[in-house]
Design a protein around this motif. Structure first.
Motif, PDB file in Angstrom:
ATOM      1  N   ASP A 280      -8.658   1.204   0.162  1.00 49.46           N
ATOM      2  CA  ASP A 280      -7.001   0.877  -0.385  1.00 49.46           C
ATOM      3  C   ASP A 280      -6.168  -0.161   0.050  1.00 49.46           C
ATOM      4  O   ASP A 280      -6.395  -1.054   1.151  1.00 49.46           O
ATOM      5  CB  ASP A 280      -6.442   1.890   1.006  1.00 49.46           C
ATOM      6  CG  ASP A 280      -5.276   2.505   0.632  1.00 49.46           C
ATOM      7  OD1 ASP A 280      -4.064   1.470  -0.700  1.00 49.46           O
ATOM      8  OD2 ASP A 280      -4.592   3.251   0.849  1.00 49.46           O
ATOM      9  N   ARG A 283      -3.417  -1.183   0.619  1.00 48.02           N
ATOM     10  CA  ARG A 283      -3.459  -1.168   1.809  1.00 48.02           C
ATOM     11  C   ARG A 283      -3.547  -2.305   2.896  1.00 48.02           C
ATOM     12  O   ARG A 283      -2.533  -3.758   3.651  1.00 48.02           O
ATOM     13  CB  ARG A 283      -3.528  -0.370   2.409  1.00 48.02           C
ATOM     14  CG  ARG A 283      -3.681  -0.129   4.281  1.00 48.02           C
ATOM     15  CD  ARG A 283      -4.470   0.615   4.656  1.00 48.02           C
ATOM     16  NE  ARG A 283      -4.613   0.870   6.508  1.00 48.02           N
ATOM     17  CZ  ARG A 283      -5.350  -0.115   7.301  1.00 48.02           C
ATOM     18  NH1 ARG A 283      -5.783  -0.235   6.247  1.00 48.02           N
ATOM     19  NH2 ARG A 283      -4.839  -0.102   8.342  1.00 48.02           N
ATOM     20  N   VAL A 287      -1.005  -5.568   4.322  1.00 45.98           N
ATOM     21  CA  VAL A 287      -1.468  -5.826   5.523  1.00 45.98           C
ATOM     22  C   VAL A 287      -2.049  -7.478   5.754  1.00 45.98           C
ATOM     23  O   VAL A 287      -1.066  -8.297   6.684  1.00 45.98           O
ATOM     24  CB  VAL A 287      -3.005  -5.331   5.970  1.00 45.98           C
ATOM     25  CG1 VAL A 287      -3.081  -5.725   7.453  1.00 45.98           C
ATOM     26  CG2 VAL A 287      -2.784  -3.440   6.741  1.00 45.98           C
ATOM     27  N   LEU A 335       4.216   0.438   3.768  1.00 43.06           N
ATOM     28  CA  LEU A 335       2.980   0.863   5.033  1.00 43.06           C
ATOM     29  C   LEU A 335       3.910   2.093   5.439  1.00 43.06           C
ATOM     30  O   LEU A 335       2.460   2.919   5.657  1.00 43.06           O
ATOM     31  CB  LEU A 335       2.869  -0.076   5.879  1.00 43.06           C
ATOM     32  CG  LEU A 335       1.919  -1.322   5.430  1.00 43.06           C
ATOM     33  CD1 LEU A 335       2.063  -2.519   6.386  1.00 43.06           C
ATOM     34  CD2 LEU A 335       0.199  -1.233   5.045  1.00 43.06           C
ATOM     35  N   MET A 338       2.761   4.877   3.249  1.00 41.46           N
ATOM     36  CA  MET A 338       1.129   5.144   2.857  1.00 41.46           C
ATOM     37  C   MET A 338       0.889   5.655   4.073  1.00 41.46           C
ATOM     38  O   MET A 338      -0.542   5.646   4.199  1.00 41.46           O
ATOM     39  CB  MET A 338       0.652   3.264   3.361  1.00 41.46           C
ATOM     40  CG  MET A 338       0.832   3.399   1.414  1.00 41.46           C
ATOM     41  SD  MET A 338      -0.348   1.422   1.732  1.00 41.46           S
ATOM     42  CE  MET A 338       0.237   1.080  -0.439  1.00 41.46           C
ATOM     43  N   SER A 340      -0.619   4.479   6.945  1.00 42.01           N
ATOM     44  CA  SER A 340      -1.082   2.855   7.677  1.00 42.01           C
ATOM     45  C   SER A 340      -1.503   2.764   8.909  1.00 42.01           C
ATOM     46  O   SER A 340      -2.388   2.729   8.965  1.00 42.01           O
ATOM     47  CB  SER A 340      -0.057   1.872   7.131  1.00 42.01           C
ATOM     48  OG  SER A 340      -1.181   0.810   7.296  1.00 42.01           O
ATOM     49  N   ALA A 343      -4.388   5.713   9.339  1.00 39.78           N
ATOM     50  CA  ALA A 343      -5.370   5.170   8.211  1.00 39.78           C
ATOM     51  C   ALA A 343      -6.736   5.460   9.235  1.00 39.78           C
ATOM     52  O   ALA A 343      -7.986   5.677   8.498  1.00 39.78           O
ATOM     53  CB  ALA A 343      -5.603   4.007   7.814  1.00 39.78           C
TER      54      ALA A 343
END
Length: 752
Positions: A280, A283, A287, A335, A338, A340, A343
């Protein structure tokens, strides 16, 4: 003609400035070449001027004005070339004279070297000390210009073809995953919010690089949230269509993210779990950016203390801090969107469902085989969850438990899925719609899985056949009347009326002929039992690490057995023990002394000599018959006519598999032992193989991931798990439920 740029602008006012500059530069290069002794000899002015003309027309120039311009350019260059040749007759070729040392010394710095070379009449690249100096053409600008031209031509004509770049542009090194991902799916904040993610590409043609047309006047319509199965015969261009979509060679809106599982992951020292997280790229980028912004905010706080509160420096720092905090807020929202924080758990769950144990998830990707790296590629795509997910035969690399997990996962996939597969059971599970690719077109069967599509397609074909036959009969009837009474005074008016009717009838194409594929295994003589029997068999390469333990099973002449289980659990090992290729550490294997076995593995297809034809290959591999007997035997497996005499390199994957089946059955086997027999076969090939298995008079033991072929052929399931092999009480669908219940109890099939 003093200003070539102005002339180009007049003839092609709407073209991109980069293209115009490129044409000016190209003409100047030609103009210099006509004055060069060596280059002028190699110059073909007709071809060179045609290149500029076609470039301008394709970029949007007016055809008539561009042609007038090209004629003027040709006359100017031709005159220069003529003058140069006349000068050469008087002075000779000066292009290879030594450089004037005095001139070079007076221009001995880098700044003036080009001036010196120009004074000496050296205008091209020069050769020095055994190496060529690099051209000064900006290759990046050239590539960008040519790509723009290709896209404009494709968009104007709705014809999409694999574009061949200029020979000046060297093949670029293969892009890494991150760069390619971001080029196809640029990260933008909020630009796609509220926009439709349906895909509509109207009336396009699709070609491959050699000019072969794959689709003609086709429309692509994918509704967001639907799961499409793309089906059709082998070699029809399904993978080409997926590749064109994955590279945005078709007009797909930029806000729709795309990911295609095409190649196996390259192995390195990164762990399997981390490779999924790294897939990803959005992501990972966010980050990383979040971390950098936080570091910069800390620096700003420290710097503020070094200045007075009302100073200009503090105001600048405060402005920078405000901008960074706003961007940090955007990143945080992205994020959160997503998920995150979930994840790692999501990545681990996907890997576990595809057969990776908790321990193997921490292993380096380079330690996995090609098949397991393909699983990693699939896991990465599932983890990224793009708006358009493209899968090409995803079940080929999976075992039955992993296919069951994948089916359950995809059934709740929230975005658009387009999958190429010949696995009926898989498509029945996951597809909401079917797209049938044939005859250079796409037919849509909305709201149908594979089975309903297959029956509907057959009904459509029969209806089209009836309409065609009825119209041909009606045409014949009209034509007979016209021929009979065309010159009859009493009937001529009626004949004219029928001529008009005939002209107004729509022209119907005859329905597509269904390709007939057949397999036929030879009948075998009967044997008295036991045929093959395993009693208390244990096997391992060392006694303290057994792969199989206490196996008690038998194969008879009427057996129809499917051996299933996760990859790496000993299925192929058991087949080799049955074949006596491996000796058990304990227990024994008994076989009828007259028993003949045909053992099919993918190795048989891969080991063929592709430079010879099927008849010659079989006569060398299995001698003892005439060419006519080999051809007749191949015909029983669909290799008919000239196919048996073609180089096998020209055969499709399915046709090679049929040759391998034919070769294995030359000894009239009593038992067929098969390892993934349906790989490389399309739907018609799998149907033919299923029918052949049903009519075979001997026994069958197969390892397969294709639930449909297992369900249609096998009445007995053997399961390999926990270090042993045992009969399963139930059919293949009961086994699938058992697998999903096991996964559900561990929370594997639940979405995160």
């Amino acid at each position: 003609m003093s200003n070539i740029g102005l002339q180009i602008r007049k003839s092609a006012p709407g073209i991109d400035p980069i293209v115009a500059d490129y044409c000016v530069g190209y003409f100047n290069h030609l103009s210099q070449a006509t004055n060069d002794a060596v280059q002028s000899k190699q110059l073909d002015l007709n071809n060179e001027v045609d290149f500029i003309k076609n470039l301008l027309i394709n970029a949007g120039g007016k055809t008539e004005e561009v042609e007038h311009l090209s004629e003027a350019l040709f006359e100017k260059l031709h005159l220069q070339l003529k003058e140069n040749k006349a000068r050469l007759d008087l002075t000779g070729d000066t292009s290879k004279r030594l450089l004037d040392v005095n001139v070079l010394q007076s221009h001995n710095n880098k700044k003036n070297i080009n001036t010196s070379l120009a004074m000496l009449g050296v205008t091209g690249d020069i050769e020095h000390a055994g190496r060529n100096m690099q051209t000064r053409v900006d290759l990046k600008k050239l590539a960008k210009a040519e790509q723009k031209i290709a896209k404009k031509v494709a968009k104007r004509n709705n014809k999409f073809v694999k574009y061949e770049a200029s020979k000046l542009i060297n093949e670029q090194e293969e892009e890494d995953y991150d760069s390619f991902f971001l080029k196809i799916n640029p990260l933008e904040f909020g630009s796609g919010a509220g926009k439709s993610k349906d895909i509509h590409v109207d009336t396009f043609d699709l070609y491959v690089g050699d000019g072969q047309r794959i689709l003609s006047d086709s429309q692509l319509q994918l509704s967001f949230g639907h799961r499409y199965g793309l089906v059709g015969q082998n070699g029809i261009g399904k993978s080409t269509l997926l590749r064109a979509l994955s590279r945005r060679e078709l007009n797909i809106p930029k806000h729709i993210s795309i990911l295609h599982v095409e190649q196996e992951l390259k192995g390195d020292d990164i762990t399997a779990l981390q490779s999924i997280l790294d897939a990803d790229v959005w992501r990972k980028q966010l980050v990383t950016e979040e971390s950098k912004i936080n570091e910069r905010l800390k620096e700003i706080e420290k710097l503020r203390k070094e200045f007075e509160e009302e100073s200009l420096e503090v105001k600048k720092l405060d402005n920078e801090r405000d901008d960074l905090e706003n961007h940090l807020q955007q990143i945080s929202e992205k994020l959160v969107e997503m998920e995150s924080d979930k994840a790692e758990a999501k990545a681990a769950s996907i890997l576990y469902g595809l057969g990776f144990s908790t321990e193997s998830q921490q292993m380096a990707t380079k330690t996995f085989s090609g098949g397991w790296r393909m699983r990693l590629s699939l896991a990465r795509a599932l983890f990224c969850q793009p708006d358009l997910l493209l899968l090409d035969e995803p079940t080929n690399m999976l075992d039955v438990p992993s296919i069951a997990y994948l089916s359950e996962y995809l059934k709740t996939y929230p975005s658009t899925l387009l999958v190429v597969s010949h696995d009926r059971a898989f498509l029945n599970e996951i597809a909401t719609d079917i797209i049938y690719q044939h005859n250079e077109r796409l037919d849509y069967y909305r709201g149908q899985n594979f089975d309903s599509f297959y029956s509907t397609k057959e009904e459509r074909r029969k209806t089209a056949q009836r309409e065609y036959e009825n119209q041909m009969a009606y045409r014949k009837h009209l034509q007979e009347f016209i021929d009979k009474y065309r010159y009859n005074a009493a009937k001529s008016q009626e004949a004219q009326s029928r001529i008009k009717k005939l002209e107004k009838l729509p022209v119907l194409e005859p329905p597509e002929e269904e390709r007939s594929v057949t397999f036929k295994f030879p009948d075998c003589d009967k044997l008295s039992p036991p045929i093959i029997q395993l009693q208390d068999v244990s096997f391992g390469y060392t006694e303290d690490q057994l792969l199989l333990k206490d196996v008690n099973l038998d194969v008879q002449m009427d057996s129809r057995i499917a051996l299933v289980g996760a990859n790496g659990c000993g299925k192929t090992t058991l087949l080799k023990v049955l074949m006596e290729q491996l000796r058990p550490l304990s227990g024994f294997v008994s076989r009828n002394p007259r028993l003949r076995i045909a053992y099919f593995t993918q190795h048989h297809v891969d080991s063929m000599d592709l430079n010879t034809n099927a008849v010659d290959w079989m006569s060398k591999k299995f001698p003892g018959k005439t060419d006519e007997e080999y051809r007749r035997h191949l015909g029983a497996f669909g290799i008919t006519g000239s196919l048996g005499l073609q180089r096998m390199q020209l055969l499709s994957g399915g046709q090679k598999s049929r040759v391998a089946f034919a070769a294995l059955c030359l000894n009239n086997p009593h038992i067929l032992i098969l390892d993934e027999p349906s790989n490389h076969l399309d739907t018609s090939g799998i149907d033919a193989l299923t029918d052949a298995f049903k009519s075979f008079t001997g026994g069958i033991l197969m390892v397969s991931h294709d639930i449909s072929i297992i369900n249609n052929v096998c009445n007995e399931i053997w399961v390999s798990e926990n270090g042993t092999v045992k009969r399963f009480d139930g059919d293949i669908y009961d086994y699938r439920k058992y697998i999903l219940n096991e996964a559900d109890s561990k929370g594997i099939v639940k979405r995160h």
